[in-house]
Design a protein around this motif. Structure first.
Motif, PDB file in Angstrom:
ATOM      1  N   ARG A  66       0.821  -1.202   0.000  1.00  0.00           N
ATOM      2  CA  ARG A  66       0.000   0.000   0.000  1.00  0.00           C
ATOM      3  C   ARG A  66       0.864   1.265   0.000  1.00  0.00           C
ATOM      4  NH1 ARG A  66      -3.948  -1.889   3.202  1.00  0.00           N
ATOM      5  NH2 ARG A  66      -5.370  -2.331   1.474  1.00  0.00           N
ATOM      6  N   LYS A  67       1.965   1.238   0.742  1.00  0.00           N
ATOM      7  CA  LYS A  67       2.886   2.384   0.781  1.00  0.00           C
ATOM      8  C   LYS A  67       3.499   2.634  -0.600  1.00  0.00           C
ATOM      9  CE  LYS A  67       4.291   1.863   5.632  1.00  0.00           C
ATOM     10  NZ  LYS A  67       5.409   1.431   6.529  1.00  0.00           N
ATOM     11  N   LEU A  68       3.844   1.542  -1.281  1.00  0.00           N
ATOM     12  CA  LEU A  68       4.403   1.680  -2.631  1.00  0.00           C
ATOM     13  C   LEU A  68       3.407   2.345  -3.567  1.00  0.00           C
ATOM     14  CD1 LEU A  68       6.107  -1.808  -3.035  1.00  0.00           C
ATOM     15  CD2 LEU A  68       7.294   0.386  -2.999  1.00  0.00           C
ATOM     16  N   PHE A  69       2.147   1.920  -3.501  1.00  0.00           N
ATOM     17  CA  PHE A  69       1.129   2.500  -4.383  1.00  0.00           C
ATOM     18  C   PHE A  69       0.835   3.955  -4.022  1.00  0.00           C
ATOM     19  CE2 PHE A  69      -0.225  -2.093  -4.955  1.00  0.00           C
ATOM     20  CZ  PHE A  69       0.363  -2.190  -6.209  1.00  0.00           C
ATOM     21  N   GLN A  70       0.924   4.281  -2.739  1.00  0.00           N
ATOM     22  CA  GLN A  70       0.749   5.677  -2.341  1.00  0.00           C
ATOM     23  C   GLN A  70       1.867   6.535  -2.930  1.00  0.00           C
ATOM     24  OE1 GLN A  70       0.548   5.368   1.931  1.00  0.00           O
ATOM     25  NE2 GLN A  70      -1.644   4.904   1.950  1.00  0.00           N
ATOM     26  N   ARG A  71       3.076   5.983  -2.934  1.00  0.00           N
ATOM     27  CA  ARG A  71       4.205   6.705  -3.525  1.00  0.00           C
ATOM     28  C   ARG A  71       4.011   6.888  -5.028  1.00  0.00           C
ATOM     29  NH1 ARG A  71      10.550   4.735  -3.470  1.00  0.00           N
ATOM     30  NH2 ARG A  71      11.373   6.550  -4.569  1.00  0.00           N
ATOM     31  N   LEU A  72       3.435   5.879  -5.668  1.00  0.00           N
ATOM     32  CA  LEU A  72       3.157   5.958  -7.100  1.00  0.00           C
ATOM     33  C   LEU A  72       1.898   6.767  -7.404  1.00  0.00           C
ATOM     34  CD1 LEU A  72       3.903   2.263  -8.108  1.00  0.00           C
ATOM     35  CD2 LEU A  72       5.118   4.251  -8.955  1.00  0.00           C
ATOM     36  N   ASN A  73       1.141   7.074  -6.338  1.00  0.00           N
ATOM     37  CA  ASN A  73      -0.097   7.849  -6.473  1.00  0.00           C
ATOM     38  C   ASN A  73      -1.108   7.153  -7.385  1.00  0.00           C
ATOM     39  OD1 ASN A  73      -1.748  10.025  -5.809  1.00  0.00           O
ATOM     40  ND2 ASN A  73      -1.113  11.209  -7.604  1.00  0.00           N
ATOM     41  N   LYS A 116      -2.832  -1.591 -15.156  1.00  0.00           N
ATOM     42  CA  LYS A 116      -2.608  -1.674 -13.712  1.00  0.00           C
ATOM     43  C   LYS A 116      -1.598  -2.764 -13.359  1.00  0.00           C
ATOM     44  CE  LYS A 116      -6.593   0.719 -11.938  1.00  0.00           C
ATOM     45  NZ  LYS A 116      -7.669   0.764 -10.945  1.00  0.00           N
ATOM     46  N   GLN A 117      -1.585  -3.843 -14.125  1.00  0.00           N
ATOM     47  CA  GLN A 117      -0.562  -4.864 -13.921  1.00  0.00           C
ATOM     48  C   GLN A 117       0.829  -4.283 -14.171  1.00  0.00           C
ATOM     49  OE1 GLN A 117      -1.269  -8.590 -15.972  1.00  0.00           O
ATOM     50  NE2 GLN A 117      -3.432  -8.580 -15.458  1.00  0.00           N
ATOM     51  N   GLN A 118       0.938  -3.420 -15.184  1.00  0.00           N
ATOM     52  CA  GLN A 118       2.217  -2.777 -15.481  1.00  0.00           C
ATOM     53  C   GLN A 118       2.660  -1.889 -14.324  1.00  0.00           C
ATOM     54  OE1 GLN A 118       4.258  -2.891 -18.750  1.00  0.00           O
ATOM     55  NE2 GLN A 118       5.491  -2.516 -16.932  1.00  0.00           N
ATOM     56  N   MET A 119       1.708  -1.172 -13.723  1.00  0.00           N
ATOM     57  CA  MET A 119       2.033  -0.328 -12.576  1.00  0.00           C
ATOM     58  C   MET A 119       2.503  -1.173 -11.390  1.00  0.00           C
ATOM     59  SD  MET A 119       1.788   2.705 -13.625  1.00  0.00           S
ATOM     60  CE  MET A 119       1.815   3.772 -12.188  1.00  0.00           C
ATOM     61  N   CYS A 120       1.955  -2.378 -11.253  1.00  0.00           N
ATOM     62  CA  CYS A 120       2.416  -3.290 -10.198  1.00  0.00           C
ATOM     63  C   CYS A 120       3.855  -3.733 -10.453  1.00  0.00           C
ATOM     64  CB  CYS A 120       1.498  -4.507 -10.109  1.00  0.00           C
ATOM     65  SG  CYS A 120      -0.169  -4.144  -9.508  1.00  0.00           S
ATOM     66  N   GLU A 121       4.203  -3.959 -11.717  1.00  0.00           N
ATOM     67  CA  GLU A 121       5.576  -4.295 -12.070  1.00  0.00           C
ATOM     68  C   GLU A 121       6.533  -3.183 -11.628  1.00  0.00           C
ATOM     69  OE1 GLU A 121       7.187  -6.797 -13.452  1.00  0.00           O
ATOM     70  OE2 GLU A 121       5.943  -7.877 -14.897  1.00  0.00           O
ATOM     71  N   ILE A 122       6.113  -1.938 -11.872  1.00  0.00           N
ATOM     72  CA  ILE A 122       6.950  -0.791 -11.514  1.00  0.00           C
ATOM     73  C   ILE A 122       7.091  -0.698  -9.995  1.00  0.00           C
ATOM     74  CG2 ILE A 122       7.095   1.740 -11.576  1.00  0.00           C
ATOM     75  CD1 ILE A 122       5.595   1.495 -14.342  1.00  0.00           C
ATOM     76  N   GLU A 171      -2.286   9.034 -19.732  1.00  0.00           N
ATOM     77  CA  GLU A 171      -1.455  10.232 -19.645  1.00  0.00           C
ATOM     78  C   GLU A 171      -1.172  10.610 -18.194  1.00  0.00           C
ATOM     79  OE1 GLU A 171       0.062  11.817 -22.152  1.00  0.00           O
ATOM     80  OE2 GLU A 171      -0.739  10.235 -23.446  1.00  0.00           O
ATOM     81  N   SER A 172      -2.174  10.538 -17.330  1.00  0.00           N
ATOM     82  CA  SER A 172      -1.977  10.911 -15.927  1.00  0.00           C
ATOM     83  C   SER A 172      -1.043   9.922 -15.230  1.00  0.00           C
ATOM     84  CB  SER A 172      -3.312  10.996 -15.188  1.00  0.00           C
ATOM     85  OG  SER A 172      -3.969   9.736 -15.189  1.00  0.00           O
ATOM     86  N   GLU A 173      -1.159   8.627 -15.575  1.00  0.00           N
ATOM     87  CA  GLU A 173      -0.268   7.620 -14.999  1.00  0.00           C
ATOM     88  C   GLU A 173       1.169   7.833 -15.465  1.00  0.00           C
ATOM     89  OE1 GLU A 173      -3.317   3.832 -14.408  1.00  0.00           O
ATOM     90  OE2 GLU A 173      -2.398   4.182 -16.349  1.00  0.00           O
ATOM     91  N   ILE A 174       1.326   8.239 -16.723  1.00  0.00           N
ATOM     92  CA  ILE A 174       2.668   8.513 -17.255  1.00  0.00           C
ATOM     93  C   ILE A 174       3.293   9.705 -16.526  1.00  0.00           C
ATOM     94  CG2 ILE A 174       3.948   9.319 -19.285  1.00  0.00           C
ATOM     95  CD1 ILE A 174       1.960   7.651 -20.985  1.00  0.00           C
ATOM     96  N   GLU A 175       2.500  10.731 -16.270  1.00  0.00           N
ATOM     97  CA  GLU A 175       3.000  11.891 -15.531  1.00  0.00           C
ATOM     98  C   GLU A 175       3.480  11.485 -14.151  1.00  0.00           C
ATOM     99  OE1 GLU A 175       0.145  15.040 -15.465  1.00  0.00           O
ATOM    100  OE2 GLU A 175      -0.029  15.131 -17.653  1.00  0.00           O
ATOM    101  N   GLU A 176       2.733  10.629 -13.476  1.00  0.00           N
ATOM    102  CA  GLU A 176       3.131  10.152 -12.150  1.00  0.00           C
ATOM    103  C   GLU A 176       4.411   9.323 -12.244  1.00  0.00           C
ATOM    104  OE1 GLU A 176       1.927  11.003  -9.242  1.00  0.00           O
ATOM    105  OE2 GLU A 176       0.511  12.309 -10.270  1.00  0.00           O
ATOM    106  N   LEU A 177       4.503   8.496 -13.281  1.00  0.00           N
ATOM    107  CA  LEU A 177       5.706   7.700 -13.498  1.00  0.00           C
ATOM    108  C   LEU A 177       6.920   8.597 -13.669  1.00  0.00           C
ATOM    109  CD1 LEU A 177       7.273   5.079 -14.229  1.00  0.00           C
ATOM    110  CD2 LEU A 177       6.481   5.417 -16.585  1.00  0.00           C
ATOM    111  N   PHE A 178       6.764   9.663 -14.456  1.00  0.00           N
ATOM    112  CA  PHE A 178       7.874  10.583 -14.701  1.00  0.00           C
ATOM    113  C   PHE A 178       8.305  11.284 -13.417  1.00  0.00           C
ATOM    114  CE2 PHE A 178       7.160  11.343 -19.550  1.00  0.00           C
ATOM    115  CZ  PHE A 178       7.516  10.027 -19.772  1.00  0.00           C
TER     116      PHE A 178
END
Length: 498
Positions: free
Chosen positions: A123-130, A146-152, A174-181
């Motif tokens: 849960r902490k990891l996902f909070q960091r990834l927003n 979402k599976q890809q975000m779990c990989e990250i 696009e919003s997920e990419i911004e968070e990734l960046f």
């Protein structure tokens, strides 16, 4: 950019029939994002798999933090602080999200696993990834994005010094990419070395500091990102200019007959009263944000997922489609966004995959006519420009773009009149994209009707004759290509209908 943290020198790697890496060099520095670019089959992923111990190099040296190293598996690389986020998903679908993230290194409580702590850490990891993902959810229930975000999240959970991102944004919004960046920039500021593999030119200019280019398993050169243009990179990658002009008007002949009509299709929350028509020779784009219901609509139409209600007409005749076999019988082919799960059998050959959807045509009694199978497969290898040493090559040894071409060949062999392309160029480089686009236009010109689902706005505007836009499981609008812009598509993609 700081000191050099990792150097690969003269790396060589061959597979049966393929010289994948030919004395390749690579340099990664602390506090930088290095783009690694090249066409599919250039050797990018292979080079990273050599680095992380998935493949054993034939020759060359790897120097990490001043010492020569060789990792024999990913665990050794991870323990040393080198982690990879793969292009193809490596999660176990029957386990929970938290179990996938901490598999093999689960927190212990006495003699057992501390499930509560594992969920809390996830849960902490996902909070960091927003991002909003439930760590207790079964992995197989999540979308590809979402599976890809779990990989990250899994990669970030390691105390890494070098992180390799292999097409991390291919299935993200696009919003997920911004968070990734934001996360990548934060990691760069902490002096990590980051390798970013992507075919999206706009991303490369935004997030990277240097660009290293490979072509046909060799090192071409390295550029400083802010000092080069998109055209400079493409020319190094493919040795030719690629034009990406949007389509300005529909190419569908006037009076073209309706070959597919869908009325009030319902299939759970993500497919609500979906109705549309598809004409002969038309490329109908389906646009919308991740989770809009586009893939779910395609799967319900194809019979891959059960529908609750709705009618489907092909050439004016009402048809019943309860499973994919029914869809194929009625001339519908489906190229899934997740080609390894639904499109191909990677441990079979190019020839075997090509004829898979039409096997009756290649069998005499219980025997397969191998000569006929090979001839047909070779025809499509040539017409689709698939890079493979032969039709006997196992598909697992092909690059992602060439695997996609084998999936297309499978449905062309079946001679389907209606083709659903779900993210047809996901994870494919600009050169291979151009070939797929030419192929789709050729198929449409020959009278095939195509539904194209894409998350890339430039792809939707370049290829579509007409665009259907979805949001929250409903169609929110329809645009002729002559009136379509990024702005009005996005307005419809974010507009809910009550």
């Amino acid at each position: 950019m700081g000191d050099v943290i990792l150097t690969m020198k003269g790396i060589d790697k061959s597979f049966p029939g393929v010289h994948a890496l030919d004395h390749v060099d690579l340099e990664i520095r602390k506090g930088e994002v290095l783009a690694l670019m090249g066409e599919n089959g250039a050797g990018k992923s292979t080079l990273m798999k050599v680095l992380t111990g998935i493949y054993t190099k034939d020759s060359g040296t790897i120097t990490y933090e001043g010492k020569e190293v060789e990792f024999h598996n990913t665990r050794e690389a991870q323990d040393a602080g080198i982690v990879i986020v793969h292009q193809e998903l490596n999660m176990l679908s029957h386990l929970t999200v938290a179990q996938n993230i901490f598999i093999g290194r689960e927190p212990k409580k006495g003699f057992g696993i501390d499930d509560k702590k594992m969920v809390e850490e996830s849960r902490k990891l996902f909070q960091r990834l927003n991002i909003d993902i439930d760590p207790t959810e079964t992995m197989g229930n999540l979308t590809v994005g979402k599976q890809q975000m779990c990989e990250i999240a899994k990669a970030i959970s390691h105390q890494a010094k070098v992180i390799i991102f292999d097409e991390p944004s291919a299935a993200l919004t696009e919003s997920e990419i911004e968070e990734l960046f934001k996360i990548i920039r934060d990691l760069r500021d902490q002096q990590l070395g980051i390798v970013y593999i992507s075919h999206r030119m706009d991303e490369i200019k935004v997030i990277t500091d240097r660009v290293t280019v490979m072509r046909d398993g060799t090192y071409v050169g390295t550029l400083i990102t802010k000092e080069c243009t998109k055209e400079d990179i493409i020319n190094m990658m493919v040795g030719r200019v690629i034009y990406e002009d949007p389509k300005t008007e529909s190419t569908v002949p006037k009076g073209a007959p309706v070959v597919l009509k869908v009325e009030n299709l319902n299939a759970g929350k993500m497919v609500q009263n979906v109705s549309f028509e598809l004409r002969k020779g038309e490329i109908l784009g389906f646009s919308g944000l991740m989770g809009a219901g586009r893939t779910e609509t395609a799967r319900a139409l194809f019979g891959a997922d059960p529908k609750e209600s709705g009618d489907i007409y092909i050439n004016g005749q009402k048809v019943i489609i309860n499973n994919p076999q029914d869809a194929v019988k009625h001339g519908i082919g489906y190229l899934s966004e997740d080609r390894k799960r639904y499109g191909i059998v990677v441990q079979k050959t190019v020839a075997e995959n090509t004829t898979m959807a039409d096997l009756d045509e290649f069998t005499n009694g219980i025997f397969i006519n191998k000569k006929k199978e090979n001839e047909v497969a070779q025809k499509y290898v040539e017409s689709l420009a698939t890079k493979t040493p032969s039709v006997d090559q196992l598909v697992v040894n092909l690059s992602g773009g060439n695997q996609q071409k084998v999936v297309i060949a499978k449905w062309l062999t079946r001679n389907c009149d209606i083709l659903i392309f779900d993210e047809p160029t996901r994870g494919i480089d600009v050169g291979a994209k151009n070939e797929i686009y030419k192929l789709m236009n050729r198929l449409a010109a020959e009278g095939k009707a195509i539904i194209m689902i894409s998350s890339e706005m430039t792809e939707i505007l370049r290829m579509s004759d007409r665009i259907v836009i979805m949001c929250e499981g409903k169609i929110t609008g329809e645009l002729d290509i002559s009136e379509a812009t990024q702005e009005n598509i996005m307005n419809l993609a974010t507009r809910e209908i009550g």
